[in-house]
Enzyme design. Structure first.
Site, mmCIF file in Angstrom:
data_model
loop_
_atom_site.group_PDB
_atom_site.id
_atom_site.type_symbol
_atom_site.label_atom_id
_atom_site.label_comp_id
_atom_site.label_asym_id
_atom_site.label_seq_id
_atom_site.Cartn_x
_atom_site.Cartn_y
_atom_site.Cartn_z
ATOM 1 N N LYS A 22 0.855 -1.208 0.000
ATOM 2 C CA LYS A 22 0.000 0.000 0.000
ATOM 3 C C LYS A 22 0.882 1.246 0.000
ATOM 4 O O LYS A 22 0.681 2.161 -0.803
ATOM 5 C CB LYS A 22 -0.874 0.002 1.242
ATOM 6 C CG LYS A 22 -1.525 1.351 1.553
ATOM 7 C CD LYS A 22 -2.448 1.339 2.750
ATOM 8 C CE LYS A 22 -1.780 1.586 4.042
ATOM 9 N NZ LYS A 22 -1.534 2.994 4.387
ATOM 10 N N ASN A 23 1.880 1.284 0.877
ATOM 11 C CA ASN A 23 2.671 2.510 1.053
ATOM 12 C C ASN A 23 3.720 2.720 -0.009
ATOM 13 O O ASN A 23 4.442 3.719 0.009
ATOM 14 C CB ASN A 23 3.295 2.541 2.455
ATOM 15 C CG ASN A 23 2.217 2.714 3.520
ATOM 16 O OD1 ASN A 23 1.068 3.039 3.190
ATOM 17 N ND2 ASN A 23 2.560 2.453 4.759
ATOM 18 N N ARG A 92 -5.228 10.601 4.333
ATOM 19 C CA ARG A 92 -4.284 11.700 4.439
ATOM 20 C C ARG A 92 -3.113 11.542 3.482
ATOM 21 O O ARG A 92 -2.439 12.505 3.147
ATOM 22 C CB ARG A 92 -3.815 11.863 5.867
ATOM 23 C CG ARG A 92 -3.247 10.620 6.503
ATOM 24 C CD ARG A 92 -2.859 10.895 7.903
ATOM 25 N NE ARG A 92 -2.272 12.192 8.056
ATOM 26 C CZ ARG A 92 -1.090 12.551 7.598
ATOM 27 N NH1 ARG A 92 -0.394 11.701 6.898
ATOM 28 N NH2 ARG A 92 -0.621 13.761 7.786
ATOM 29 N N CYS A 116 -5.467 12.112 12.484
ATOM 30 C CA CYS A 116 -6.181 10.831 12.365
ATOM 31 C C CYS A 116 -6.084 10.166 13.735
ATOM 32 O O CYS A 116 -5.529 10.731 14.670
ATOM 33 C CB CYS A 116 -5.561 9.983 11.260
ATOM 34 S SG CYS A 116 -4.034 9.240 11.749
ATOM 35 N N ARG A 121 -0.301 14.351 13.083
ATOM 36 C CA ARG A 121 0.278 14.124 11.749
ATOM 37 C C ARG A 121 0.347 15.391 10.898
ATOM 38 O O ARG A 121 -0.246 15.503 9.830
ATOM 39 C CB ARG A 121 -0.494 13.007 11.051
ATOM 40 C CG ARG A 121 -0.508 11.756 11.939
ATOM 41 C CD ARG A 121 -1.015 10.539 11.281
ATOM 42 N NE ARG A 121 -0.100 10.063 10.250
ATOM 43 C CZ ARG A 121 -0.413 9.045 9.446
ATOM 44 N NH1 ARG A 121 -1.583 8.485 9.546
ATOM 45 N NH2 ARG A 121 0.435 8.638 8.529
ATOM 46 N N ASP A 305 4.315 0.443 12.063
ATOM 47 C CA ASP A 305 3.103 -0.171 11.507
ATOM 48 C C ASP A 305 2.947 -1.632 11.916
ATOM 49 O O ASP A 305 1.929 -2.246 11.583
ATOM 50 C CB ASP A 305 3.108 -0.079 9.974
ATOM 51 C CG ASP A 305 2.980 1.355 9.514
ATOM 52 O OD1 ASP A 305 3.221 1.624 8.333
ATOM 53 O OD2 ASP A 305 2.657 2.213 10.354
ATOM 54 N N ILE A 327 7.297 6.905 17.185
ATOM 55 C CA ILE A 327 6.964 7.634 15.955
ATOM 56 C C ILE A 327 5.685 8.436 16.099
ATOM 57 O O ILE A 327 5.652 9.629 15.769
ATOM 58 C CB ILE A 327 6.837 6.651 14.750
ATOM 59 C CG1 ILE A 327 8.058 5.748 14.629
ATOM 60 C CG2 ILE A 327 6.536 7.427 13.459
ATOM 61 C CD1 ILE A 327 9.336 6.445 14.186
ATOM 62 N N ARG A 397 -8.535 -0.755 4.308
ATOM 63 C CA ARG A 397 -7.651 0.278 3.749
ATOM 64 C C ARG A 397 -6.308 -0.330 3.340
ATOM 65 O O ARG A 397 -5.684 0.121 2.392
ATOM 66 C CB ARG A 397 -7.375 1.366 4.795
ATOM 67 C CG ARG A 397 -8.607 2.086 5.261
ATOM 68 C CD ARG A 397 -8.246 3.285 6.062
ATOM 69 N NE ARG A 397 -7.211 4.061 5.368
ATOM 70 C CZ ARG A 397 -6.665 5.159 5.847
ATOM 71 N NH1 ARG A 397 -7.023 5.609 7.032
ATOM 72 N NH2 ARG A 397 -5.750 5.819 5.183
HETATM 73 C C1 EPZ Z 1 4.070 6.944 6.446
HETATM 74 O O1 EPZ Z 1 3.253 7.956 7.022
HETATM 75 C C2 EPZ Z 1 3.162 5.731 6.287
HETATM 76 N N1 EPZ Z 1 2.068 6.049 5.364
HETATM 77 C C3 EPZ Z 1 2.614 5.319 7.651
HETATM 78 O O2 EPZ Z 1 1.842 4.135 7.457
HETATM 79 C C4 EPZ Z 1 3.785 4.998 8.566
HETATM 80 O O3 EPZ Z 1 3.311 4.666 9.843
HETATM 81 C C5 EPZ Z 1 4.717 6.220 8.653
HETATM 82 O O4 EPZ Z 1 5.142 6.607 7.331
HETATM 83 C C6 EPZ Z 1 5.960 5.943 9.493
HETATM 84 O O5 EPZ Z 1 6.674 4.874 8.934
HETATM 85 C C7 EPZ Z 1 2.327 6.083 4.022
HETATM 86 O O6 EPZ Z 1 3.455 5.844 3.582
HETATM 87 C C8 EPZ Z 1 1.165 6.400 3.132
HETATM 88 P P1 EPZ Z 1 5.999 10.314 8.638
HETATM 89 P P2 EPZ Z 1 3.806 9.480 7.081
HETATM 90 O O7 EPZ Z 1 5.867 11.584 7.882
HETATM 91 O O8 EPZ Z 1 4.685 9.753 5.934
HETATM 92 C C9 EPZ Z 1 5.920 13.557 12.093
HETATM 93 C C10 EPZ Z 1 -0.016 2.722 7.703
HETATM 94 O O9 EPZ Z 1 -0.515 2.162 8.697
HETATM 95 N N2 EPZ Z 1 5.812 14.524 10.990
HETATM 96 O O10 EPZ Z 1 7.198 9.450 8.373
HETATM 97 O O11 EPZ Z 1 2.629 10.361 7.312
HETATM 98 C C11 EPZ Z 1 4.693 12.655 12.167
HETATM 99 O O12 EPZ Z 1 3.672 13.276 12.933
HETATM 100 C C12 EPZ Z 1 0.439 4.165 7.799
HETATM 101 O O13 EPZ Z 1 0.168 2.163 6.585
HETATM 102 C C13 EPZ Z 1 5.802 15.889 11.294
HETATM 103 O O14 EPZ Z 1 5.871 16.282 12.452
HETATM 104 O O15 EPZ Z 1 4.693 9.426 8.391
HETATM 105 C C14 EPZ Z 1 5.242 11.412 12.826
HETATM 106 O O16 EPZ Z 1 5.298 11.620 14.221
HETATM 107 C C15 EPZ Z 1 0.157 4.761 9.165
HETATM 108 N N3 EPZ Z 1 5.719 16.770 10.265
HETATM 109 C C16 EPZ Z 1 6.676 11.322 12.281
HETATM 110 O O17 EPZ Z 1 6.995 12.627 11.806
HETATM 111 C C17 EPZ Z 1 5.656 16.375 8.952
HETATM 112 O O18 EPZ Z 1 5.609 17.224 8.045
HETATM 113 C C18 EPZ Z 1 6.847 10.335 11.119
HETATM 114 O O19 EPZ Z 1 5.848 10.631 10.192
HETATM 115 C C19 EPZ Z 1 5.657 14.986 8.670
HETATM 116 C C20 EPZ Z 1 5.744 14.084 9.706
#
Ligand code: EPZ
Length: 418
Positions: A22-23, A92, A116, A121, A305, A327, A397
């Site tokens: 998916k990702n 998102r 979410c 996020r 995840d 995370i 999803r």
């Molecule tokens: C990706 O989300 C994945 N989704 C998530 O999978 C996964 O849990 C996550 O990476 C971490 O590995 C997709 O790839 C579609 P991040 P993403 O930006 O990119 C903070 C699932 O279950 N952050 O790496 O949104 C954020 O809040 C989903 O398949 C900021 O503060 O995650 C988090 O604490 C859930 N500002 C941390 O960084 C930003 O601009 C990591 O988030 C971006 C992120």
């Protein structure tokens, strides 16, 4: 709404085939916006989230055809630059259209994704990175309104946290920028490598794959390409953990063991026997489940995840396990539901202390988010009696045919209307 009903206690026996990730599929689909030349994606999973992003692209004027798991996307008629709230609020990851739309059209208006279940996020790193490339960002009425005068300009971008979709958005913008972009503290998840492979296949010039420093030399345009979506490492990990929970034996095919370095170590420590092939994993568990501690980290650390799923397994051990979620700030929604099944888990800040009781009992439980629902499935497989999981749209999803895949390996599981 549907629910899943599981009669637990039957060991998994047989073969499970993994679908595309998916990702990985989501950024690969978004990258097709970068050029009017058609793109071919192979091994694309059939998920609620992939259907959502394809609906979003359709609303922008993109056409696509799916034949089995092969998807061809034609964005030659891309005309719209606005991704509406009613689509973005359901997923998102729609924010992934921001970078390619700006790179292709010089304009993008994407609804702010909002939080979410697992956390606020924010997307501040995405926006700060795009501003470094010369994008003017206005936040109004819940939308990101982004414009660039002329062409994006290469720059150096540093991520405070190695954001996965943040890295993907900047990659997709920088490939068409003028000059060179350097991304420091970039995320290194395998899904990013898959996107880099697609972009290079389209004619992009990118160095540093699989490292935390990416160098992108902008090009003027991109061409057609064909790429296979990598196997879903989180789906793979979920089924490995499920076999650990039921004490069965399975061959998992169409997977990539190299994408799960930390999970395989943890599961071996928990007493599972795992044999790695090139694209298969043979897994079994005969003896007791041993408790292990887990700390989620960016790749190649333990994936957040899979945190909920391994917690379900730890409730079946006979020891103490400390699970530290570093995370996301609210990713323990599954704890209350697992406790309804007899688990003994105490949450203290971003740590959960699991004292394994060696058993669980079936109960009616409620899914709260995608991976929490997978954790409840794992628990239901091992629990004595019947477990009913409501709100399974969360599961749809990210898991392609989960009920079918488990039913084919001896599990008593069915889906029915609530
Ligand atoms: C990706 O989300 C994945 N989704 C998530 O999978 C996964 O849990 C996550 O990476 C971490 O590995 C997709 O790839 C579609 P991040 P993403 O930006 O990119 C903070 C699932 O279950 N952050 O790496 O949104 C954020 O809040 C989903 O398949 C900021 O503060 O995650 C988090 O604490 C859930 N500002 C941390 O960084 C930003 O601009 C990591 O988030 C971006 C992120």
């Amino acid at each position: 709404m549907d629910k899943i009903v599981i009669e637990g206690g039957r060991p998994i026996q047989g073969e499970i085939t993994i679908s595309g990730a998916k990702n990985a599929a989501l950024p690969l689909i978004a990258a097709s916006l970068l050029t009017p030349e058609p793109q071919t994606l192979l091994n694309v999973p059939d998920l609620r989230d992939t259907r959502t992003i394809l609906k979003l692209l359709q609303s922008l004027g993109v056409t696509w055809k799916k034949n089995g798991t092969t998807l061809t996307i034609d964005s030659s008629n891309l005309g719209q630059h606005e991704a509406s709230y009613d689509l973005v609020k359901t997923m998102r990851a729609s924010v992934l259209v921001l970078g390619p739309l700006i790179a292709r059209l010089g304009r993008a208006k994407v609804s702010l994704p909002g939080g979410c279940a697992i956390g606020a996020r924010p997307i501040n790193f995405h926006l700060q990175g795009l501003e470094k490339l010369g994008v003017k960002i206005d936040l109004k009425e819940g939308y990101v309104d982004a414009t660039v005068d002329g062409r994006l300009q290469g720059s150096t971008i540093y991520f405070d946290i190695p954001s996965v979709t943040g890295t993907e958005n900047i990659l997709m913008a920088a490939v068409l920028a003028k000059g060179t972009t350097i991304v420091k503290n970039a995320a290194k998840e395998p899904e990013i490598g898959n996107l880099i492979d697609m972009l290079i296949g389209m004619g992009a010039k990118i160095e540093g794959r699989d490292t935390d420093k990416l160098v992108i030399h902008g090009v003027n345009n991109l061409k057609s390409s064909s790429i296979a979506t990598i196997p879903d490492r989180i789906e793979t990990g979920t089924y490995l953990i499920a076999v650990g929970a039921t004490g069965g034996e399975a061959t998992i095919t169409n997977c990539n063991p190299a994408h799960l370095p930390s999970l395989l170590e943890k599961l071996r420590g928990a007493g599972l026997h795992i044999k790695e092939g090139a694209n298969t994993l043979h897994v079994s568990r005969k003896g007791p489940i041993r408790s292990v501690d887990v700390k989620t980290m960016p790749y190649p650390g333990f994936p957040t995840d899979l945190q909920a799923q391994i917690m379900a397994l730890m409730t079946l051990s006979n020891g103490l396990s400390v699970i530290n979620e570093t995370i996301f700030e609210n990713r323990f929604m599954h704890v209350a539901e697992l406790c309804r099944m007899g688990a003994d888990i105490r949450v203290d800040g971003n740590s959960a202390i699991v004292s394994g009781k060696g058993r669980l009992s079936g109960a009616p439980v409620m899914a709260t988010d995608l991976r929490a629902s997978a954790s409840l499935v794992v628990a239901g497989l091992a629990a004595q009696g019947i477990t009913e999981i409501s709100r399974v749209y969360h599961l749809d999803r990210g898991y392609d045919d989960l009920v079918g895949k488990l039913a084919r390996v001896g599990v008593n599981i069915r889906r029915e209307k609530e």
